[in-house]
Scaffold this active site. Structure first.
Site, short mmCIF file in Angstrom:
data_model
loop_
_atom_site.label_atom_id
_atom_site.label_comp_id
_atom_site.label_asym_id
_atom_site.label_seq_id
_atom_site.Cartn_x
_atom_site.Cartn_y
_atom_site.Cartn_z
N HIS A 46 0.82 -1.21 0.00
CA HIS A 46 0.00 0.00 0.00
C HIS A 46 0.85 1.26 0.00
O HIS A 46 0.36 2.34 -0.33
CB HIS A 46 -0.97 0.00 1.19
CG HIS A 46 -0.34 0.31 2.51
ND1 HIS A 46 0.00 -0.67 3.43
CD2 HIS A 46 0.01 1.48 3.10
CE1 HIS A 46 0.51 -0.11 4.50
NE2 HIS A 46 0.53 1.19 4.33
N ASP A 77 0.31 -7.59 1.54
CA ASP A 77 0.72 -6.20 1.70
C ASP A 77 2.23 -6.03 1.73
O ASP A 77 2.79 -5.34 2.59
CB ASP A 77 0.10 -5.60 2.96
CG ASP A 77 0.05 -4.07 2.92
OD1 ASP A 77 0.48 -3.48 1.90
OD2 ASP A 77 -0.41 -3.46 3.91
N SER A 155 4.78 2.50 7.93
CA SER A 155 4.45 1.37 7.05
C SER A 155 5.67 0.90 6.27
O SER A 155 6.36 1.70 5.64
CB SER A 155 3.34 1.77 6.08
OG SER A 155 2.14 2.05 6.76
#
Length: 280
Positions: A46, A77, A155
């Site tokens: 993402h 992911d 992230s």
């Protein structure tokens, strides 16, 4: 270890599905990645989704390098970036992977979250390891819950143990006014599956599935109806996909009691790591 953690800058240009000849307004984000073997960068899917321009920067360097996507797995992911300019890797060290941590084990999250430009390190403990929903593609895979802060920008950053070994990749948090300090980490075994899959096939092909719909059998009357003894446990097969390899073996109304000799509980859980139900 610290010099192997890098910052990622991405300009996202998502398609406009209602008007295929146009694109949505561009958005910009920053995230984290880290160096792995083969002069590659591992990060979240993402973090670079619909990326029209991906750049990376190491440490306190002022120079940004152009990066391209080598492989992506939205289900788990994860994504791999590569950089054509080999000089980027001068002085950088690839991080090594460790083993899945134990409950209450101390871990550190490395990354570049919002609120500053320098590397941030937060500490916490492993509070839970179980199946969780990955928000990127609504897949349910194993995940590690920690109580260290995971904020926007973290992230793709590595989560390491006391031996500076990567035990997972930070990827999402649970936010609510009544919830505090719940962050999720992609565990090292899911990461290794992704990397081995890419190495074997040249791309990510996914996680296998059994191809059945299941129902828990916690209801006493339901177990009696299917002829289960008091000590029997298992889950009910509701249906099987026609194209699934198990279609000729598992049928509607079957009760699956064990897989590879591992007992399945009536709620559908199995023992994890230890041969008991302390972890499920």
């Amino acid at each position: 270890m610290i010099n192997g953690v890098i910052r990622i800058y991405c300009t996202h240009s998502a398609p406009k599905f209602t008007m295929p000849w146009q694109r949505e307004r561009q958005e910009f984000s920053t995230s984290t990645g880290f160096i792995i073997d083969g002069q590659r960068i591992l990060t979240n899917a993402h973090a670079i989704e619909w990326g029209s321009l991906i750049q990376v920067k190491k440490g306190q360097s002022e120079k940004k390098y152009l990066a391209t996507m080598e492989a992506v797995g939205h289900e788990c992911d994860l994504a791999i970036l590569k950089i054509e300019d080999a000089s980027f890797f001068d002085g950088l060290t690839a991080l090594k992977f460790g083993e899945l941590p134990d409950l209450f084990e101390e871990v550190q999250v490395l990354g570049y979250p919002v609120g500053g430009d320098s590397l941030s390190i937060t500490s916490g403990v492993v509070s839970r390891i179980e199946m969780q929903e990955y928000a990127q593609a609504d897949a349910h895979l194993l995940a590690i819950q920690i109580d260290a802060a995971i904020n926007p920008g973290n992230s793709g950053g590595p989560v390491v143990n006391d031996n500076d070994e990567v035990i997972g990749v930070a990827f999402q948090s649970l936010s609510d006014e009544d919830i505090e300090n719940i962050g999720y980490v992609i565990p090292v075994n899911v990461v290794k599956h992704f990397l081995e899959d890419v190495e074997r096939h040249g791309k990510y092909s996914g996680v296998s599935g059994l191809g059945v719909r299941l129902q828990a059998m916690e209801n006493d009357v339901l177990r009696q109806y299917y002829g289960m003894a008091e000590e029997d446990t298992g889950i009910l097969i509701l249906s099987t996909a026609d194209t699934a390899p198990c279609a000729s073996i598992l049928q509607r109304g079957d009760v699956l009691t064990k897989v590879d000799g591992v007992r399945i509980a009536n709620d559908g859980t199995i023992p994890f790591r230890n041969n008991d139900f302390m972890e499920r």
